[in-house]
Design an enzyme around this catalytic site. Structure first.
Site, PDB file in Angstrom:
ATOM      1  N   SER A  50       6.322 -13.264 -17.242  1.00 13.71           N
ATOM      2  CA  SER A  50       5.075 -12.507 -17.459  1.00 13.71           C
ATOM      3  C   SER A  50       5.317 -11.020 -17.169  1.00 13.71           C
ATOM      4  O   SER A  50       6.355 -10.651 -16.599  1.00 13.71           O
ATOM      5  CB  SER A  50       3.980 -13.043 -16.530  1.00 13.71           C
ATOM      6  OG  SER A  50       4.303 -12.704 -15.182  1.00 13.71           O
ATOM      7  N   ASP A  82       5.563 -14.087 -21.601  1.00 12.42           N
ATOM      8  CA  ASP A  82       4.275 -14.769 -21.432  1.00 12.42           C
ATOM      9  C   ASP A  82       3.158 -13.717 -21.356  1.00 12.42           C
ATOM     10  O   ASP A  82       3.234 -12.774 -20.561  1.00 12.42           O
ATOM     11  CB  ASP A  82       4.338 -15.578 -20.120  1.00 12.42           C
ATOM     12  CG  ASP A  82       3.155 -16.501 -19.937  1.00 12.42           C
ATOM     13  OD1 ASP A  82       2.581 -16.944 -20.948  1.00 12.42           O
ATOM     14  OD2 ASP A  82       2.819 -16.811 -18.773  1.00 12.42           O
ATOM     15  N   HIS A  83       2.137 -13.869 -22.181  1.00 15.18           N
ATOM     16  CA  HIS A  83       0.971 -12.973 -22.183  1.00 15.18           C
ATOM     17  C   HIS A  83       1.325 -11.487 -22.316  1.00 15.18           C
ATOM     18  O   HIS A  83       0.843 -10.659 -21.506  1.00 15.18           O
ATOM     19  CB  HIS A  83       0.117 -13.179 -20.922  1.00 15.18           C
ATOM     20  CG  HIS A  83      -0.543 -14.524 -20.878  1.00 15.18           C
ATOM     21  ND1 HIS A  83      -1.658 -14.838 -21.617  1.00 15.18           N
ATOM     22  CD2 HIS A  83      -0.218 -15.651 -20.205  1.00 15.18           C
ATOM     23  CE1 HIS A  83      -1.994 -16.098 -21.399  1.00 15.18           C
ATOM     24  NE2 HIS A  83      -1.136 -16.618 -20.546  1.00 15.18           N
ATOM     25  N   GLY A 185      -4.443 -21.124 -13.262  1.00 15.43           N
ATOM     26  CA  GLY A 185      -4.653 -21.215 -11.826  1.00 15.43           C
ATOM     27  C   GLY A 185      -4.934 -22.621 -11.334  1.00 15.43           C
ATOM     28  O   GLY A 185      -4.833 -23.605 -12.072  1.00 15.43           O
ATOM     29  N   HIS A 220      -1.899 -23.411 -22.847  1.00 11.32           N
ATOM     30  CA  HIS A 220      -1.773 -22.645 -21.588  1.00 11.32           C
ATOM     31  C   HIS A 220      -2.559 -23.380 -20.510  1.00 11.32           C
ATOM     32  O   HIS A 220      -3.345 -24.276 -20.794  1.00 11.32           O
ATOM     33  CB  HIS A 220      -2.347 -21.230 -21.779  1.00 11.32           C
ATOM     34  CG  HIS A 220      -1.413 -20.320 -22.490  1.00 11.32           C
ATOM     35  ND1 HIS A 220      -0.831 -19.234 -21.892  1.00 11.32           N
ATOM     36  CD2 HIS A 220      -0.925 -20.364 -23.750  1.00 11.32           C
ATOM     37  CE1 HIS A 220      -0.035 -18.638 -22.757  1.00 11.32           C
ATOM     38  NE2 HIS A 220      -0.075 -19.290 -23.904  1.00 11.32           N
ATOM     39  N   ASP A 265       2.824 -22.979 -14.589  1.00 10.96           N
ATOM     40  CA  ASP A 265       3.194 -22.019 -13.558  1.00 10.96           C
ATOM     41  C   ASP A 265       2.630 -22.449 -12.196  1.00 10.96           C
ATOM     42  O   ASP A 265       3.348 -22.593 -11.210  1.00 10.96           O
ATOM     43  CB  ASP A 265       2.678 -20.622 -13.935  1.00 10.96           C
ATOM     44  CG  ASP A 265       3.179 -19.553 -12.977  1.00 10.96           C
ATOM     45  OD1 ASP A 265       3.939 -19.878 -12.052  1.00 10.96           O
ATOM     46  OD2 ASP A 265       2.810 -18.381 -13.140  1.00 10.96           O
ATOM     47  N   ARG A 269       4.256 -23.024  -8.304  1.00  8.86           N
ATOM     48  CA  ARG A 269       3.854 -22.255  -7.112  1.00  8.86           C
ATOM     49  C   ARG A 269       3.460 -23.200  -5.980  1.00  8.86           C
ATOM     50  O   ARG A 269       3.804 -22.977  -4.812  1.00  8.86           O
ATOM     51  CB  ARG A 269       2.665 -21.344  -7.453  1.00  8.86           C
ATOM     52  CG  ARG A 269       2.992 -20.293  -8.486  1.00  8.86           C
ATOM     53  CD  ARG A 269       1.773 -19.454  -8.811  1.00  8.86           C
ATOM     54  NE  ARG A 269       2.100 -18.467  -9.847  1.00  8.86           N
ATOM     55  CZ  ARG A 269       1.351 -17.429 -10.162  1.00  8.86           C
ATOM     56  NH1 ARG A 269       0.215 -17.235  -9.534  1.00  8.86           N
ATOM     57  NH2 ARG A 269       1.720 -16.585 -11.095  1.00  8.86           N
ATOM     58  N   ARG A 290      17.465 -19.426   3.601  1.00  8.52           N
ATOM     59  CA  ARG A 290      18.073 -20.554   2.881  1.00  8.52           C
ATOM     60  C   ARG A 290      17.553 -21.880   3.391  1.00  8.52           C
ATOM     61  O   ARG A 290      17.499 -22.854   2.645  1.00  8.52           O
ATOM     62  CB  ARG A 290      19.605 -20.500   3.028  1.00  8.52           C
ATOM     63  CG  ARG A 290      20.213 -19.274   2.383  1.00  8.52           C
ATOM     64  CD  ARG A 290      21.662 -19.110   2.772  1.00  8.52           C
ATOM     65  NE  ARG A 290      21.812 -18.893   4.209  1.00  8.52           N
ATOM     66  CZ  ARG A 290      22.970 -18.603   4.804  1.00  8.52           C
ATOM     67  NH1 ARG A 290      24.086 -18.513   4.093  1.00  8.52           N
ATOM     68  NH2 ARG A 290      23.021 -18.407   6.114  1.00  8.52           N
TER      69      ARG A 290
HETATM   70  P1  13P Z   1      -1.159 -22.760 -15.089  1.00 11.89           P
HETATM   71  O1  13P Z   1      -1.831 -21.733 -14.248  1.00 11.89           O
HETATM   72  O2  13P Z   1      -2.060 -23.917 -15.349  1.00 11.89           O
HETATM   73  O3  13P Z   1       0.147 -23.200 -14.550  1.00 11.89           O
HETATM   74  O4  13P Z   1      -0.867 -22.079 -16.524  1.00 11.89           O
HETATM   75  C1  13P Z   1       0.239 -21.249 -16.712  1.00 11.89           C
HETATM   76  C2  13P Z   1       0.187 -20.510 -17.999  1.00 11.89           C
HETATM   77  O5  13P Z   1      -0.595 -20.766 -18.881  1.00 11.89           O
HETATM   78  C3  13P Z   1       1.154 -19.424 -18.173  1.00 11.89           C
HETATM   79  O6  13P Z   1       0.942 -18.728 -19.373  1.00 11.89           O
HETATM   80  O1  G3H Z   2      -0.672 -16.931 -17.301  1.00 11.81           O
HETATM   81  C1  G3H Z   2      -0.373 -16.575 -16.182  1.00 11.81           C
HETATM   82  C2  G3H Z   2       0.911 -17.019 -15.594  1.00 11.81           C
HETATM   83  O2  G3H Z   2       0.679 -17.992 -14.604  1.00 11.81           O
HETATM   84  C3  G3H Z   2       1.661 -15.834 -15.061  1.00 11.81           C
HETATM   85  O3  G3H Z   2       0.992 -15.332 -13.956  1.00 11.81           O
HETATM   86  O4  G3H Z   2       0.711 -12.900 -14.420  1.00 11.81           O
HETATM   87  O5  G3H Z   2       0.625 -13.813 -12.068  1.00 11.81           O
HETATM   88  O6  G3H Z   2       2.802 -13.707 -13.326  1.00 11.81           O
HETATM   89  P1  G3H Z   2       1.303 -13.831 -13.407  1.00 11.81           P
HETATM   90 ZN    ZN Z   3      -1.089 -18.591 -19.968  1.00 12.99          ZN
END
Ligand code: 13P
Ligand code: G3H
Ligand code: ZN
Length: 320
Positions: A50, A82-83, A185, A220, A265, A269, A290
């Site tokens: 991202s 991504d995005h 999220g 997504h 994502d 996390r 580590r």
């Molecule tokens: P999640 O927050 O559901 O893991 O989605 C991630 C996502 O769409 C990244 O583009």
């Molecule tokens: O779509 C969002 C992804 O989870 C990436 O999140 O912009 O916090 O890296 P981020």
């Molecule tokens: Zn997304």
């Protein structure tokens, strides 16, 4: 093996009725965990980065980490933005060698979204790069009570099948991210946890009927927020309350209906956080990174193995 384009991965996935996991990476441990899991499961893979990841880790570090992972593995790997929120960011990534970019101009009105997406497509296709675009808003059911005061939108926020056809034809984008009640999220739903799978079916059919074939759709916000990870985080001092993800059963239906790329994502996390918390809680004197990042990395790896094997069903398809 050199980087792969998502075009090749999607064509095989559509034929085999499986989905490719697109996992977000920000650091070495995530890259290692995801690539090792997919290597062991023989699963094709999309690593996605991202704008925030680029700001956090520095694009050069991420590029080199991925180069290292690719050189140590045999599976096909695509690298995806991504995005991407502007033509300039997409161009930068294409120039850096990404094999796929997402232009997300879904925050713009339809015509402007078309204009920006078209511009990215023209540049990307000249450079052998594939483009994902987005139509609709990923607000999720929690934030969108729908026209009748509950449930899914009848119009407005979610992707409209006829508009999707128009959008793909006007822009020439290679895949489309859809809004069907999904959101990013860990807090995706207030009540019922489900996607508008009927809408997904209608979008797929409209694209097919318009002569666009078995067109690749992207889901997504596909994290499931596994309860065992939430429990583990909370057991070791965390506070995750009322988190709800997409049921794995819905992801499986979406996969069978043609969601070829599934973005994850948040679950990564959660796994990383659970692993770190457990060690630091049990051994408060531990200061060797580590000793807590290692077990956390192992938890991410197990999660990814489960996803590709049992949910996306792409395990074993690396060499299709
Ligand atoms: P999640 O927050 O559901 O893991 O989605 C991630 C996502 O769409 C990244 O583009
Ligand atoms: O779509 C969002 C992804 O989870 C990436 O999140 O912009 O916090 O890296 P981020
Ligand atoms: Zn997304």
């Amino acid at each position: 093996m050199p980087l792969t384009t998502t075009r090749e991965l999607f064509a095989k996935a559509l034929k085999g009725k499986y989905a490719i996991g697109a996992f977000n990476v920000n650091n070495m441990e995530l890259v290692q965990a995801i690539v090792e899991a997919c290597e062991e499961e023989k699963a094709p893979l999309i690593l996605q980065i991202s704008k925030g990841a680029r700001q956090y880790a520095n694009p050069v570090y991420l590029k080199k980490l991925i180069e290292a992972a690719v050189s140590l593995s045999n599976i096909p790997i695509a690298v995806h933005l991504d995005h991407g929120d502007s033509f300039e960011l997409c161009k930068q990534c294409i120039d850096e060698g990404f094999t796929s970019v997402m232009i997300d101009a879904s925050y713009e009105p339809f015509d402007k979204n078309v204009e920006i997406t078209r511009r990215v497509v023209e540049y990307a296709h000249k450079h052998n790069c594939v483009v994902e675009a987005e139509l609709g808003h990923l607000v999720g059911v929690q934030f969108d009570e729908g026209e009748e005061g509950g449930g899914f939108s009848k119009s407005g926020h979610y992707t409209d099948p006829d508009e999707a056809v128009k959008f793909v034809k006007l822009t020439g984008c290679d895949s489309l991210a859809v809004a069907i009640g999904n959101s990013h999220g860990a807090y995706k739903f207030k009540g019922d946890q489900r996607l508008d799978l009927e809408r997904l079916k209608a979008i797929k059919k409209a694209l097919m009927d318009a002569g666009l074939g078995d067109y690749p759709l992207v889901l997504h916000g596909a994290s499931s927020v596994p309860q065992y990870l939430v429990d583990e985080i909370n057991k070791y001092g965390g506070k995750i309350v009322d988190a709800r993800g997409v049921p794995e059963a819905d992801i499986e239906v979406a996969r069978r209906l043609g969601c070829t790329k599934v973005n994850i994502d948040t679950d990564l996390r959660l796994a990383l956080t659970a692993g770190i918390r457990k060690v630091l809680w049990e051994k408060p004197s531990e200061i060797d990174p580590r000793k807590y990042l290692g077990p956390a990395r192992a938890m991410v790896k197990e999660l990814v193995r489960h996803k590709v094997r049992n949910v996306l069903c792409c395990a074993g398809h690396a060499f299709d």
